[in-house]
Design an enzyme around this catalytic site. Structure first.
Site, short mmCIF file in Angstrom:
data_model
loop_
_atom_site.label_atom_id
_atom_site.label_comp_id
_atom_site.label_asym_id
_atom_site.label_seq_id
_atom_site.Cartn_x
_atom_site.Cartn_y
_atom_site.Cartn_z
N LYS A 1 0.82 -1.22 0.00
CA LYS A 1 0.00 0.00 0.00
C LYS A 1 0.85 1.27 0.00
O LYS A 1 0.35 2.35 -0.28
CB LYS A 1 -0.90 0.03 1.24
CG LYS A 1 -2.02 -0.99 1.30
CD LYS A 1 -2.89 -0.72 2.53
CE LYS A 1 -4.07 -1.67 2.62
NZ LYS A 1 -3.66 -3.01 3.06
N GLU B 1 -10.06 -3.67 14.95
CA GLU B 1 -9.53 -2.32 14.70
C GLU B 1 -10.69 -1.34 14.68
O GLU B 1 -11.06 -0.78 13.65
CB GLU B 1 -8.75 -2.31 13.38
CG GLU B 1 -7.86 -1.09 13.22
CD GLU B 1 -7.00 -1.16 11.97
OE1 GLU B 1 -6.30 -0.16 11.71
OE2 GLU B 1 -7.02 -2.19 11.26
N ASN C 1 1.12 1.26 8.41
CA ASN C 1 1.04 1.85 7.08
C ASN C 1 1.97 3.04 6.90
O ASN C 1 2.35 3.69 7.87
CB ASN C 1 -0.40 2.28 6.79
CG ASN C 1 -1.36 1.11 6.83
OD1 ASN C 1 -1.68 0.60 7.89
ND2 ASN C 1 -1.81 0.68 5.67
#
Length: 437
Positions: free
Chosen positions: A85, A234, A332
């Site tokens: 990503k 999450e 991320n």
């Protein structure tokens, strides 16, 4: 080259004298510690740490660099990232900063752009950054909705081989577990993961099929000899209790592989009694927990025009106290789930100390980016300074915790097999042709 605070000897044998080491990341050496820090001389020979000795006891005839009390750490382990990503923010931003906004932005970007060339270029960029910061092992989750699982795992396999002498790489198949009802897809996914020596993952959600999904996943993992690493709860919803369901399933199925759960945010939203029972069950099942403090603070409890009411992270201290293996990781990097970051474990550590209150004292805190994640990912031989281990070290001018945690340590020196590496970071302009300026 970036600016470095010292230049260690370019020699086959040398001493890093007057070093300060985090005791939690040192093996085979005992010395009085002050808030988890010990003083030592590190002897390096033929690319290995040949000895860790009290200051002044290293061989006098070796070349040496005097660290003057500066810190020496082992290279870092980043046990939960998303290399596939990375760096797509400028191409598909998450304009409202929410979890659902991130999901949608990534879906749009993946379907439009994630060719093998695109994924590899962004993955390589991230690895160059991580390597320059001093990371020696990365576990990445790979989005594995068909047909992406075959594209990304093929790229990962090539990249893992290309980087094997610099960063050890592991990959986890990340997919919505409701897709398991497509038996042909799930069988193909398991085959790909097994052939690429990866791990099974998935995103758990409360629902009537959760028990079936977990039991099916663990049976498939057991049949193929695979470990499991899941994205769990999450959310700020206290009713999200899939962590408990995972522990129950591990025990019920007698699963013998390693099981890791990332995030586990909702645990901190539950009442103390329920949370404690889950923590005890997690410990009994032998699960490991990875907290992602920067991303969790960024996404959790984000609502328009309202200040967040909580920090988004799991019950890190309570889990560790119960004997659960715990660590932190980057998660991320410059994508819709987290708009920032550079895969720098020093930044992750610094923010984790603040967000999770791991200070006062900091006696064992260094473990969370070194020995603990190394153990969780099945590599207890790395992430530590020990006689006989590779001289993979990160050197800092900072002498004590206040100095270490107050600056980004951009003048650090990274040694791999005793040799100084080029710490030049890749220029973001290199990605302009792929993700735009």
């Amino acid at each position: 080259m970036t600016y470095s605070f010292i230049s260690p000897p370019n020699a086959g044998r040398f001493v890093l004298s007057n070093a300060t080491l985090p005791a939690a990341a040192v093996s085979g050496y005992a010395a009085p510690a002050e808030e988890g820090l010990v003083r030592a001389d590190i002897v390096v020979a033929d690319g290995l740490v040949s000895a860790v000795l009290p200051p002044g006891e290293a061989p006098a005839d070796y070349a040496r660099s005097d660290l003057k009390g500066g810190m020496a750490w082992p290279c870092f382990v980043d046990a939960h990232t998303h290399l596939d990503k990375g760096h797509i923010w400028s191409r598909n931003a998450n304009l409202d900063g929410t979890f659902m906004g991130a999901l949608e932005a990534v879906r749009v970007d993946r379907e439009a752009h994630w060719s093998a060339t695109d994924v590899r270029m962004r993955m390589e960029f991230s690895l160059r950054s991580a390597y320059a910061h001093g990371t020696s092992l990365i576990r990445t989750h790979l989005d594995s909705i068909a047909p992406q699982h075959r594209i990304s795992f093929d790229v990962f396999d090539d990249v893992r081989d290309a980087w094997k002498d610099r960063i050890t790489l592991q990959a986890v198949a990340l997919f919505p577990m409701e897709l398991m009802t497509d038996a042909a897809y799930f069988a193909d996914l398991v085959t790909v993961v097994r052939n690429k020596c990866g791990l099974l993952g998935g995103v758990t959600k409360v629902g009537p099929d959760l028990v079936w999904q977990l039991d099916t996943l663990f049976r498939a993992a057991a049949d193929s000899g695979l470990d499991v690493d899941l994205h769990v709860d999450e959310t700020d919803d206290p009713g999200a209790e899939t962590l408990k369901a995972i522990a129950d399933s591990v025990i019920r199925n007698g699963f013998q592989g390693k099981v890791t759960a990332g995030h586990c945010c909702s645990l901190a939203r539950q009442d103390d009694g329920l949370a404690q029972r889950t923590v005890e069950l997690v410990a009994r099942a032998g699960l490991s927990i990875i907290s992602l403090p920067m991303c969790n603070m960024y996404l959790q409890d984000r609502y328009p025009d309202r200040t967040p009411r909580w920090r988004g992270v799991t019950l890190f201290k309570e889990l560790a106290k119960a004997g659960v293996k715990t660590a932190v990781a980057s998660d991320n990097t410059r994508d819709p789930f987290y708009a920032y970051g550079d895969l720098d474990p020093v930044e992750v550590f610094r923010e984790a100390v603040r967000i999770l209150h791991l200070d006062h004292p900091l006696d064992t805190a260094a473990r969370i980016i070194t020995t603990s994640p190394a153990s969780i990912v099945g590599r207890p031989d790395i992430g530590r300074i020990a006689p006989g281990s590779p001289a993979d070290l990160v050197l800092f001018s900072a002498r004590r915790w206040s100095e270490f945690l107050s600056r980004p340590q951009s003048d650090r020196v990274v040694l791999r097999r005793g040799k100084v590496i080029d710490r030049s970071l890749p220029d973001y302009r290199e990605l302009d042709s792929v993700v735009g300026a």
